[in-house]
Scaffold this motif. Sequence first.
Motif, PDB file in Angstrom:
ATOM      1  N   PRO A  86     -12.765  10.479   3.614  1.00  0.00           N
ATOM      2  CA  PRO A  86     -13.856  10.264   2.659  1.00  0.00           C
ATOM      3  C   PRO A  86     -13.729   8.989   1.833  1.00  0.00           C
ATOM      4  N   LYS A  87     -12.495   8.472   1.686  1.00  0.00           N
ATOM      5  CA  LYS A  87     -12.275   7.224   0.972  1.00  0.00           C
ATOM      6  C   LYS A  87     -11.188   6.432   1.679  1.00  0.00           C
ATOM      7  N   SER A  88     -11.107   5.136   1.396  1.00  0.00           N
ATOM      8  CA  SER A  88     -10.056   4.310   1.970  1.00  0.00           C
ATOM      9  C   SER A  88      -8.692   4.867   1.597  1.00  0.00           C
ATOM     10  N   GLY A  89      -7.858   5.078   2.606  1.00  0.00           N
ATOM     11  CA  GLY A  89      -6.522   5.600   2.379  1.00  0.00           C
ATOM     12  C   GLY A  89      -6.423   7.114   2.355  1.00  0.00           C
ATOM     13  N   TRP A  90      -7.573   7.806   2.370  1.00  0.00           N
ATOM     14  CA  TRP A  90      -7.571   9.273   2.366  1.00  0.00           C
ATOM     15  C   TRP A  90      -7.614   9.795   3.805  1.00  0.00           C
ATOM     16  N   THR A  94      -2.693   8.055   1.794  1.00  0.00           N
ATOM     17  CA  THR A  94      -1.908   7.163   0.934  1.00  0.00           C
ATOM     18  C   THR A  94      -2.453   7.076  -0.491  1.00  0.00           C
ATOM     19  N   ARG A  95      -3.116   8.127  -0.968  1.00  0.00           N
ATOM     20  CA  ARG A  95      -3.741   8.090  -2.295  1.00  0.00           C
ATOM     21  C   ARG A  95      -2.750   8.314  -3.442  1.00  0.00           C
ATOM     22  N   THR A  96      -1.495   8.602  -3.149  1.00  0.00           N
ATOM     23  CA  THR A  96      -0.603   9.172  -4.161  1.00  0.00           C
ATOM     24  C   THR A  96       0.443   8.199  -4.700  1.00  0.00           C
TER      25      THR A  96
END
Length: 496
Positions: free
Chosen positions: A38-42, A103-105
């Motif tokens: 849903p988002k870049s890196g998700w 990679t959101r974290t």
Amino acid sequence: MAYTVGVDLGTSAVKALVVDREGQIIDEVSRPLSLSQPKSGWSEQDPEEWVKETVEALKILTDRLEKDVSEIEGLSFSGQMHGLVLLDQKYNVVRPAILWNDTRTTEQCQEIYEKVGEKKLLSITKNPALEGFTLPKILWVKEYEPENFRRAMTFVLPKDYVRYRLTGELCMEYSDAAGTLLLDIENKDWSTEVCKAVGLPISFCPPLVASTNQTGTVTLTETGLSRNTKVFAGGADNACGAVGTGILREGKTLCSIGTSGVVLSYEADAGKDFGGEAHYFYHAAPDALYTMGVTLAAGYSLSWFKDVFAPGEEFEDFLEDVEEVPPGARGLLFTPYIAGERTPHADATIRATFTGMDSSHRREDFVRAVMEGITFSLNESIEMFRKNGKKIDTIISIGGGAKNEEWLQMQADIFNATIVKLKSEQGPGMGAAMIAAYGCGWYDTLADCADSFLEEAEYFEPNRERVETYKRLFSIYQKVYHQTEELSEELKDFRK
């Protein structure tokens, strides 16, 4: 005749295979899985889809089996690592699973270091705080989805949830638990110290079992399996890949090129110190561990390039002209950082580059450069292991990188080692079936099972001239990360 089943829950597909007592694959099925970004890196998936496609794969196998299904004695699992499945008090899924390649974290990793301490975390878990691991995902949900976090009573990893749905028994085994950042590796138990530091009750962590432990029998009749079929805990995909390729003794090393890429070496204990640059995880084999280096986007880099520039083309045709391109791809160099990188650069922000492009380059040059870049990234792990005293002269290669002879030779030349291709390469799925075979009492040890089940087929020796060429290219490759790190950070705000 008796059989076991191995189920490999991957990122792009769930695969199931039936194996007889001689290790022969009687039948196999693969079912595709969808991925939500849903988002870049998700990167997320619906756990219900895992269950649905696993059940469908098992039903196809049992329907096609010409023997009575009661002859399938055991089943076990291999699964994608690190993914977070949050469950409420009735073990219902709270939200979509956050996967290993999400990679959101980054902020939560820093929070872990601040609350636990970087050195303390390494001493307890033997691993650094990386975006792909499970604990940062838990803390992300706690911060950004507090209502979902309040509903959550426990968590498991992907294959553990599927196993629960098939058996009604909830637990996690050590090889996957080692990748959560919550396991005390030396004491082989959940760390009360880490849990307390980050504000999680120890009760949030599920019961722990060994990979070879029986965890009930099949109770989900839609699979077509007998209710007497024994189910064993199984292991993380890399741990099962190690079992399924015979990495069960000191000195054995594996290179697996799938969506991600892995270099894995057997360890009898947790005595080595890589300073967090390599991972220590529990093996699926009893009382063993393995060290591991990871390339986040290995086969994914190649499939991305094909999907963008040769959509609809078969991989065999896509790679057809690569062998005509000389080592070094006529001066073209690729770094496979399309989803960030893990080993030796734990960096979610870094992004891929092509360096040295000019108007003489053709598609086949780019394809070879991508293959070489993936292999260079894996070689960074191999060289790190060698510098820490490991002898690596023979490597078993599996995955997409073992399906192309030019790529196998490329691995031999870049790794400067003999590359072994197995006669029947099934990796994690075979490892899961072998765990079930061992659990059912067919063999005294997993190593005995491997000796019976696995057969080496081809060997690729390093070409001395190419080894020297690739040494020069590798030294150039290693410079690119440091020279593009700042640029990738500056471009981060433009990724939407």
